[in-house]
Design a protein around this motif. Structure first.
Motif, PDB file in Angstrom:
ATOM      1  N   SER A  17       0.824  -1.201   0.000  1.00 21.28           N
ATOM      2  CA  SER A  17       0.000   0.000   0.000  1.00 21.28           C
ATOM      3  C   SER A  17       0.862   1.256   0.000  1.00 21.28           C
ATOM      4  O   SER A  17       2.001   1.244   0.497  1.00 21.28           O
ATOM      5  CB  SER A  17      -0.908   0.030   1.236  1.00 21.28           C
ATOM      6  OG  SER A  17      -1.791  -1.064   1.255  1.00 21.28           O
ATOM      7  N   LEU A  18       0.310   2.316  -0.546  1.00 22.09           N
ATOM      8  CA  LEU A  18       0.898   3.645  -0.488  1.00 22.09           C
ATOM      9  C   LEU A  18      -0.234   4.646  -0.356  1.00 22.09           C
ATOM     10  O   LEU A  18      -1.348   4.398  -0.843  1.00 22.09           O
ATOM     11  CB  LEU A  18       1.702   3.970  -1.748  1.00 22.09           C
ATOM     12  CG  LEU A  18       3.102   3.385  -1.923  1.00 22.09           C
ATOM     13  CD1 LEU A  18       3.635   3.741  -3.301  1.00 22.09           C
ATOM     14  CD2 LEU A  18       4.043   3.871  -0.839  1.00 22.09           C
ATOM     15  N   ARG A  19       0.067   5.780   0.270  1.00 22.42           N
ATOM     16  CA  ARG A  19      -0.884   6.880   0.290  1.00 22.42           C
ATOM     17  C   ARG A  19      -0.235   8.112  -0.317  1.00 22.42           C
ATOM     18  O   ARG A  19       0.775   8.602   0.200  1.00 22.42           O
ATOM     19  CB  ARG A  19      -1.370   7.197   1.696  1.00 22.42           C
ATOM     20  CG  ARG A  19      -2.529   8.208   1.673  1.00 22.42           C
ATOM     21  CD  ARG A  19      -3.107   8.492   3.029  1.00 22.42           C
ATOM     22  NE  ARG A  19      -2.318   9.444   3.795  1.00 22.42           N
ATOM     23  CZ  ARG A  19      -2.790  10.207   4.778  1.00 22.42           C
ATOM     24  NH1 ARG A  19      -4.068  10.123   5.098  1.00 22.42           N
ATOM     25  NH2 ARG A  19      -2.008  11.032   5.436  1.00 22.42           N
ATOM     26  N   LEU A  20      -0.834   8.592  -1.393  1.00 17.61           N
ATOM     27  CA  LEU A  20      -0.368   9.812  -2.033  1.00 17.61           C
ATOM     28  C   LEU A  20      -1.118  11.003  -1.446  1.00 17.61           C
ATOM     29  O   LEU A  20      -2.297  10.898  -1.111  1.00 17.61           O
ATOM     30  CB  LEU A  20      -0.594   9.750  -3.542  1.00 17.61           C
ATOM     31  CG  LEU A  20       0.007   8.555  -4.277  1.00 17.61           C
ATOM     32  CD1 LEU A  20      -0.245   8.715  -5.783  1.00 17.61           C
ATOM     33  CD2 LEU A  20       1.468   8.398  -3.981  1.00 17.61           C
ATOM     34  N   SER A  21      -0.416  12.114  -1.362  1.00 22.35           N
ATOM     35  CA  SER A  21      -1.018  13.363  -0.909  1.00 22.35           C
ATOM     36  C   SER A  21      -0.819  14.431  -1.969  1.00 22.35           C
ATOM     37  O   SER A  21       0.184  14.420  -2.688  1.00 22.35           O
ATOM     38  CB  SER A  21      -0.384  13.831   0.404  1.00 22.35           C
ATOM     39  OG  SER A  21      -0.583  12.902   1.435  1.00 22.35           O
ATOM     40  N   CYS A  22      -1.754  15.345  -2.031  1.00 23.55           N
ATOM     41  CA  CYS A  22      -1.666  16.482  -2.953  1.00 23.55           C
ATOM     42  C   CYS A  22      -2.030  17.732  -2.169  1.00 23.55           C
ATOM     43  O   CYS A  22      -3.187  17.908  -1.787  1.00 23.55           O
ATOM     44  CB  CYS A  22      -2.603  16.292  -4.126  1.00 23.55           C
ATOM     45  SG  CYS A  22      -2.728  17.726  -5.223  1.00 23.55           S
ATOM     46  N   ALA A  23      -1.047  18.568  -1.916  1.00 19.70           N
ATOM     47  CA  ALA A  23      -1.257  19.807  -1.183  1.00 19.70           C
ATOM     48  C   ALA A  23      -1.556  20.933  -2.159  1.00 19.70           C
ATOM     49  O   ALA A  23      -0.783  21.160  -3.101  1.00 19.70           O
ATOM     50  CB  ALA A  23      -0.026  20.145  -0.352  1.00 19.70           C
ATOM     51  N   ALA A  24      -2.670  21.602  -1.940  1.00 19.17           N
ATOM     52  CA  ALA A  24      -3.100  22.674  -2.838  1.00 19.17           C
ATOM     53  C   ALA A  24      -2.948  24.030  -2.170  1.00 19.17           C
ATOM     54  O   ALA A  24      -3.149  24.167  -0.955  1.00 19.17           O
ATOM     55  CB  ALA A  24      -4.546  22.455  -3.249  1.00 19.17           C
ATOM     56  N   SER A  25      -2.620  25.015  -2.958  1.00 21.26           N
ATOM     57  CA  SER A  25      -2.531  26.394  -2.464  1.00 21.26           C
ATOM     58  C   SER A  25      -2.955  27.331  -3.572  1.00 21.26           C
ATOM     59  O   SER A  25      -3.048  26.944  -4.735  1.00 21.26           O
ATOM     60  CB  SER A  25      -1.109  26.707  -2.002  1.00 21.26           C
ATOM     61  OG  SER A  25      -0.192  26.580  -3.075  1.00 21.26           O
ATOM     62  N   GLY A  26      -3.215  28.562  -3.181  1.00 23.45           N
ATOM     63  CA  GLY A  26      -3.609  29.547  -4.178  1.00 23.45           C
ATOM     64  C   GLY A  26      -5.052  29.950  -4.025  1.00 23.45           C
ATOM     65  O   GLY A  26      -5.555  30.077  -2.909  1.00 23.45           O
TER      66      GLY A  26
END
Length: 123
Positions: A17-26
């Motif tokens: 298993s893996l967990r991807l993250s996506c941090a958003a800004s703006g």
């Protein structure tokens, strides 16, 4: 403008298993629908999963349904992709993307993209 930064990729054995993250800004990233796409060498970029701005609606590619889960935490402006029971065929660069409006499967529908994170699944 929305800026997206993915993290969490790596090398894992089949079945792991893996967990991807996506941090958003703006500009108000929490109001956008978010998607995950992937691209393997020599192949076109393909849809993996998407989630509405509220988090109440999701959509998955058939090959990952039941193994992957997309979620979001708007308080943290972060979208996640939990990937279980990984297969060598899941090996690709995974991209996070944002779009206005409803969910979409096509890469052309998404206006903002991250730089991608490599996921490699060994057999």
């Amino acid at each position: 403008q929305v800026q997206l930064v993915e993290s969490g990729g790596g090398l894992v054995q089949a079945g792991g298993s893996l967990r991807l993250s996506c941090a958003a800004s703006g500009r108000t990233p929490s109001s956008y629908a978010m998607g995950w796409f992937r691209q393997a060498p020599g192949k076109e970029r393909e849809f993996v999963a998407a989630i509405t701005w509220s988090g109440l609606g999701t959509r998955y590619q058939d090959s990952v349904a039941g193994r992957f889960t997309i979620s979001r935490d708007n308080a943290k402006n972060t979208v996640y992709l939990q990937m279980n029971s990984l297969k060598p065929g899941d090996t690709a660069v995974y991209y996070c993307a944002a779009k206005n409006g409803v969910l979409g499967n096509g890469p052309y529908e998404y206006a903002y993209w991250g730089q991608g994170t490599q996921v490699t699944v060994s057999s």
